[in-house]
Design an enzyme around this catalytic site. Structure first.
Site, PDB file in Angstrom:
ATOM      1  N   SER A 146      12.182 -48.107  -7.453  1.00  6.11           N
ATOM      2  CA  SER A 146      12.461 -47.065  -8.442  1.00  6.11           C
ATOM      3  C   SER A 146      11.633 -47.282  -9.710  1.00  6.11           C
ATOM      4  CB  SER A 146      13.957 -47.025  -8.734  1.00  6.11           C
ATOM      5  OG  SER A 146      14.291 -45.946  -9.556  1.00  6.11           O
ATOM      6  N   ASP A 299      10.671 -40.614 -12.817  1.00  4.52           N
ATOM      7  CA  ASP A 299      10.396 -42.015 -12.550  1.00  4.52           C
ATOM      8  C   ASP A 299       9.605 -42.117 -11.242  1.00  4.52           C
ATOM      9  OD1 ASP A 299      12.427 -41.379 -10.793  1.00  4.52           O
ATOM     10  OD2 ASP A 299      13.454 -43.312 -10.994  1.00  4.52           O
ATOM     11  N   ASP A 301       9.978 -43.063  -8.117  1.00  5.68           N
ATOM     12  CA  ASP A 301      10.438 -42.588  -6.807  1.00  5.68           C
ATOM     13  C   ASP A 301      11.092 -41.211  -6.898  1.00  5.68           C
ATOM     14  OD1 ASP A 301      12.822 -43.482  -8.006  1.00  5.68           O
ATOM     15  OD2 ASP A 301      13.709 -44.045  -6.092  1.00  5.68           O
ATOM     16  N   ASP A 303      13.678 -39.826  -8.407  1.00  3.51           N
ATOM     17  CA  ASP A 303      15.093 -39.482  -8.368  1.00  3.51           C
ATOM     18  C   ASP A 303      15.691 -39.322  -9.764  1.00  3.51           C
ATOM     19  OD1 ASP A 303      15.214 -42.159  -9.067  1.00  3.51           O
ATOM     20  OD2 ASP A 303      16.518 -42.770  -7.413  1.00  3.51           O
TER      21      ASP A 303
END
Length: 565
Positions: A146, A299, A301, A303
């Site tokens: 992440s 961000d 990734d 999400d």
């Protein structure tokens, strides 16, 4: 040197299939570096409700191929113990080791006899969660860290409902991992890329096309005007998907050229978290250059979603996660007239203003422990038992789940929803900040002041634990910044009296006139986190309320024995 540390290091070297990480430990053994070895082999990364996450390197306390292989075999054993077979979806982000880790996970799952559907190339985490739901998968794995720094990586797991795992599933998988032998002995189909491994069903652009069609079909029917949007994916995998989604929704998109392509080294941002100071500098400069109406950032990734809006006094004002959440909640509820019970779910550390927003629209509001694993499990449980329908789930750390398309936070769908919100504001002759002021006028001005106390090093966990032992129902400050503490709730016990999405956990909440404060240790970093939310009249400057909230946070940290400065 400690014989036990040497024994563990030697055993790990023997079982590690990766020559690079074997060499790393062998060099440390030869150098006699006991501390460095202990930091790599004196324990294991703990598998929990966030899967596993850590610094990439050699040994069981680092993220590496051997850890991924053993973890995946444990997951496979858990899945094979469940009745029936099924599909497992695998995806990965753009960090340097992610493709290799995803290939190892795919190879182990395939060798265990499971049907694997793997994405061909990097993919946003919410798209993996969507695919798991679409395909009726029994599990999904995403290799991602992440928004953690470049040297980190992680392993995230979804269950048969396409939601992140929660107890007791996590403990069952952890037990299975503990029973797995050396990684070199784990059966694994060969291949350097998930899509190249024998027997794998390759997922391509058609899954994103399916996802995007659902996003666009679910948009609220409201008047909108065209917007010019400046966007950055912060070197993550969201550049192309977010651009496609926003342009398909009718918006003009400009992206930061230096941050547009996936690059797990994150060359322009040392900490690729849109909440971090300086992370939005490049996109704010671009927004000024192109005269944008709105700034959006994801961000790595994809999400999470960050937002900045024009401010006549300051040029651009980033909104905090709670501000974005209450705006989205009101906007979505305002334009959702469905007959079914509408539901807003927030984490316990998110603003109490969400309760007032939901009640004003006749909707239900539920609070869960921190994390979308709890938010989405609560939404699913209430849908199954009471017919409730999730309109929005959010937490203050820039996570938003719009509707029921993905059972996790989703920065793509949230980006389209917020762009629609900003366009609707323009259509009715106001601004996003004007809309926020309307909500404050109706419900009071809620100000949030988070404070993180970092204690790195080997003594950090003990310090965090000691701080939490200093507070509870029978031991707490009588007042915070002059405000009398009226009640205390300690979530470390009493779970049998609460819904399953509020199990026992190290969270203590103190309420006082006009607000509340919470304290909890971070689940993924060596931090103690304090959250303060205060409510005041709109005719009082926000800066004063923010200063009051910060003083409350400081007083609580001092009481806990970890006060800053």
């Amino acid at each position: 040197m400690d014989d036990e540390v040497l024994r563990r290091a030697g055993a790990w070297v023997e079982g590690d299939p990766d020559p690079a990480t074997r060499a790393e430990l062998e060099q440390l053994i030869e150098a006699g570096d006991r501390d460095a070895l202990a930091a790599r082999v004196d324990g294991t990364l703990k598998f929990g409700t966030a899967g596993i996450r850590g610094v990439v390197g050699a040994g069981p306390l680092r993220m590496n191929r051997a850890v991924v292989i053993r973890t995946t075999r444990g997951l496979a054993e858990h899945l094979l113990d469940e009745p029936g077979g099924g599909i497992v979806v695998v995806g990965h982000d753009a960090r340097p080791d992610s493709e290799r880790f995803a290939a190892d996970a795919t190879g182990v799952l395939g060798a265990a006899g499971l049907e694997v559907h793997a994405f061909d190339g990097v993919v946003p985490t919410p798209l993996v969660a969507f695919a798991a739901k679409e395909l009726g998968a029994i599990a999904a794995v995403v290799i991602t860290a992440s928004h953690n720094p470049p040297e980190w990586n992680g392993y995230k797991v979804y269950d048969h409902r396409a939601v992140q795992i929660v107890p007791p599933t996590d403990t069952s998988i952890a037990r299975a991992i503990d029973e797995v032998g050396p990684a070199r002995q784990v059966p694994r189909r060969p291949g350097d890329r998930p899509a190249d491994i024998d027997g794998v069903h390759v997922l391509g652009d058609e899954m994103f096309d399916r996802y995007l069609a659902r996003v666009l079909a679910a948009r609220s029917s409201t008047d909108r005007v065209p917007l010019r949007i400046a966007h950055t994916p912060l070197h993550g995998v969201g550049g192309e998907p977010v651009r496609c989604a926003l342009e398909a929704a009718g918006y003009e998109v400009h992206q930061v050229a230096s941050q547009r392509e996936p690059d797990g080294g994150f060359p322009t941002v040392p900490f690729p978290n849109p909440e971090e100071p300086g992370a939005l500098d490049a996109v704010l400069a671009l927004a000024t250059e192109v005269d944008a109406d709105l700034v959006l950032a994801n961000d790595p990734d994809v999400d999470r979603l960050a937002v900045a809006v024009p401010d006549s006094d300051a040029g651009w004002r980033p909104l905090d996660g709670n501000e974005i959440g209450v705006l989205l909640a009101d906007h979505l509820l305002r334009h959702d007239r469905a007959a079914a019970e509408r539901l807003v779910v927030t984490s316990i550390v998110s603003t109490p203003m969400a309760t007032a927003i939901a009640e004003a629209h006749g909707a239900r509001h539920e609070v869960t422990l921190t994390g979308f694993k709890w938010i989405c499990n609560a939404a699913l449980d209430l849908a199954e038992t009471e017919g409730a329908r999730l309109v929005l789930g959010f937490e203050e750390a820039l996570g938003y789940c719009v509707g029921e398309l993905v059972r996790d936070k989703d920065g793509i769908n949230a980006a389209v929803a917020f762009a629609d919100l900003a366009a609707a504001c323009s259509a009715r002759g106001t601004t996003v900040l004007g809309y926020l002021d309307e909500l404050y006028g109706a419900h009071g001005r809620w100000i949030s002041a988070p404070l993180s106390i970092v204690r790195a090093g080997p003594d950090g966990p003990a310090e965090m634990a000691a701080a939490m032992e200093r507070i509870g129902i029978d031991r707490h400050p009588e007042a915070l910044a002059g405000r009398q503490v009226e009640s205390v709730r300690d979530l470390r016990s009493g779970a049998d009296q609460r819904p399953r999405w509020l199990p026992d956990d190290a969270v203590v909440e103190l309420t006082f006139d006009g607000g509340r404060a919470l304290v909890r240790p971070s689940g993924t970093e060596p931090k103690l986190k304090i959250y303060v939310d205060v409510r005041g009249p709109t005719d009082r400057p926000a800066e004063q309320a923010r200063a009051d909230a910060a003083r409350i946070a400081h007083d609580l940290a001092t009481f806990l024995g970890v006060g800053p400065g």
